[in-house]
Design a protein around this motif. Structure first.
Motif, mmCIF file in Angstrom:
data_model
loop_
_atom_site.group_PDB
_atom_site.id
_atom_site.type_symbol
_atom_site.label_atom_id
_atom_site.label_comp_id
_atom_site.label_asym_id
_atom_site.label_seq_id
_atom_site.Cartn_x
_atom_site.Cartn_y
_atom_site.Cartn_z
ATOM 1 N N ASP A 84 0.627 -1.168 0.046
ATOM 2 C CA ASP A 84 -0.007 0.288 -0.043
ATOM 3 C C ASP A 84 0.677 1.223 -0.228
ATOM 4 O O ASP A 84 0.776 1.802 -0.661
ATOM 5 C CB ASP A 84 -1.467 -0.134 1.552
ATOM 6 N N VAL A 85 1.965 1.258 1.025
ATOM 7 C CA VAL A 85 2.690 2.210 1.016
ATOM 8 C C VAL A 85 3.252 2.476 -0.349
ATOM 9 O O VAL A 85 3.265 3.953 -0.827
ATOM 10 C CB VAL A 85 4.104 2.444 2.365
ATOM 11 N N LYS A 86 4.020 1.671 -1.433
ATOM 12 C CA LYS A 86 4.338 1.629 -1.991
ATOM 13 C C LYS A 86 3.487 2.613 -3.642
ATOM 14 O O LYS A 86 4.276 2.529 -4.487
ATOM 15 C CB LYS A 86 5.186 0.391 -2.828
ATOM 16 N N GLY A 87 2.699 1.931 -3.256
ATOM 17 C CA GLY A 87 1.211 1.834 -4.019
ATOM 18 C C GLY A 87 1.108 3.823 -3.953
ATOM 19 O O GLY A 87 1.133 4.386 -4.558
ATOM 20 N N ILE A 88 0.782 3.526 -2.948
ATOM 21 C CA ILE A 88 0.279 5.222 -2.779
ATOM 22 C C ILE A 88 1.954 6.616 -2.929
ATOM 23 O O ILE A 88 0.969 7.166 -3.240
ATOM 24 C CB ILE A 88 -0.330 5.347 -1.143
ATOM 25 N N TYR A 89 2.952 6.376 -2.113
ATOM 26 C CA TYR A 89 3.959 7.226 -2.431
ATOM 27 C C TYR A 89 3.937 7.319 -3.956
ATOM 28 O O TYR A 89 4.841 8.075 -4.774
ATOM 29 C CB TYR A 89 4.968 6.685 -1.475
ATOM 30 N N ASP A 155 -6.486 14.688 -3.247
ATOM 31 C CA ASP A 155 -7.241 14.071 -1.615
ATOM 32 C C ASP A 155 -7.873 12.873 -1.807
ATOM 33 O O ASP A 155 -6.665 12.178 -0.320
ATOM 34 C CB ASP A 155 -9.269 14.506 -2.004
ATOM 35 N N TYR A 156 -8.086 12.132 -3.036
ATOM 36 C CA TYR A 156 -7.713 10.251 -1.851
ATOM 37 C C TYR A 156 -6.778 9.742 -1.913
ATOM 38 O O TYR A 156 -6.411 9.144 -0.628
ATOM 39 C CB TYR A 156 -8.364 9.967 -3.770
ATOM 40 N N LEU A 157 -5.980 10.177 -2.485
ATOM 41 C CA LEU A 157 -3.931 9.277 -2.150
ATOM 42 C C LEU A 157 -3.696 10.381 -1.103
ATOM 43 O O LEU A 157 -3.451 9.623 -0.004
ATOM 44 C CB LEU A 157 -3.235 10.243 -3.343
#
Length: 226
Positions: A84-89, A155-157
């Motif tokens: 999740d972290v890698k996808g978001i960032y 906003d979503y991220l």
């Protein structure tokens, strides 16, 4: 002719769903509703509402990647994880540096004064207030360069990242890293004030990459301890 007042009855359920969604989201990002299974009945009882707005809220939160809806069995809060972290960032690194570089060039002296005031007021504030201040500052840098779609995606991220930001914030409290983070944010605004696109873009990348690395490190420590 004005619309009939019965329209109010159609608005209230939407408002209730919004309120229920915000409350459950806050419970998840603060850890009050931990990772794992939950009962929609239990949540409805806790909130004092029927099952209907809770189910709608869970559907909204599923689109944010916070929960998984289990038909007839309630739902599950997704655990925090490195993917999740890698996808978001990864997405934030694609979007924010360019928006910050463009937005900084459009900032007025009044804009910068307001952003510095927000940062100063957040020192020693609660986690909720610090998260809000962080959002206002980084949105404020990019705001003038954002399209409506840029803002929606950001906003979503940012919302998806909130529980990871709180995870990092909790680990930093009272530490040398906490003071280092605050100093880096002050230095970031100093760079933004130069309105130099290349410098602002580089500083934004450095900020995001540092936070991603720290969160991944903390997750690895947590998983190793478990």
């Amino acid at each position: 002719m004005p619309p009939p007042r019965t329209a109010d009855a159609r608005i209230n359920p939407v408002s209730m769903v919004t309120q229920v969604t915000e409350r459950i989201r806050h419970w998840i990002v603060t850890g009050e509703l931990p990772a794992g299974s939950f009962s929609i009945t239990d949540l409805a009882t806790r909130l004092g509402v029927s099952h209907i707005p809770v189910r709608e809220a869970i559907r909204h939160l599923a689109t944010e990647g916070l929960v998984t809806l289990r038909p007839a069995r309630g739902g599950e809060v997704r655990p925090m994880n490195s993917d999740d972290v890698k996808g978001i960032y990864g997405l934030r690194l694609e979007i924010e540096p360019n928006l910050a570089a463009k937005g900084a060039a459009l900032l007025t002296a009044e804009d910068l004064e307001r952003l510095r005031a927000i940062m100063a007021e957040s020192a020693g504030a609660s986690d909720d207030e610090q998260i809000s201040a962080h959002r206002q500052i980084y949105f404020g840098v990019m705001e003038h360069a954002m399209t409506e779609w840029d803002q929606r995606i950001w906003d979503y991220l940012f919302t998806a990242n909130e529980r990871y930001a709180r995870f990092l914030l909790a680990a930093d409290h009272g530490s040398d890293r906490d003071r280092e983070t605050r100093l880096m944010e002050q230095e970031y605004l100093d760079i933004v004030e130069t309105r130099n696109p290349k410098k602002v873009r580089a500083a934004t990348i450095a900020h995001l990459e540092r936070n991603q690395a720290l969160i991944l490190e903390l997750l690895a420590e947590r998983d190793g301890a478990g």
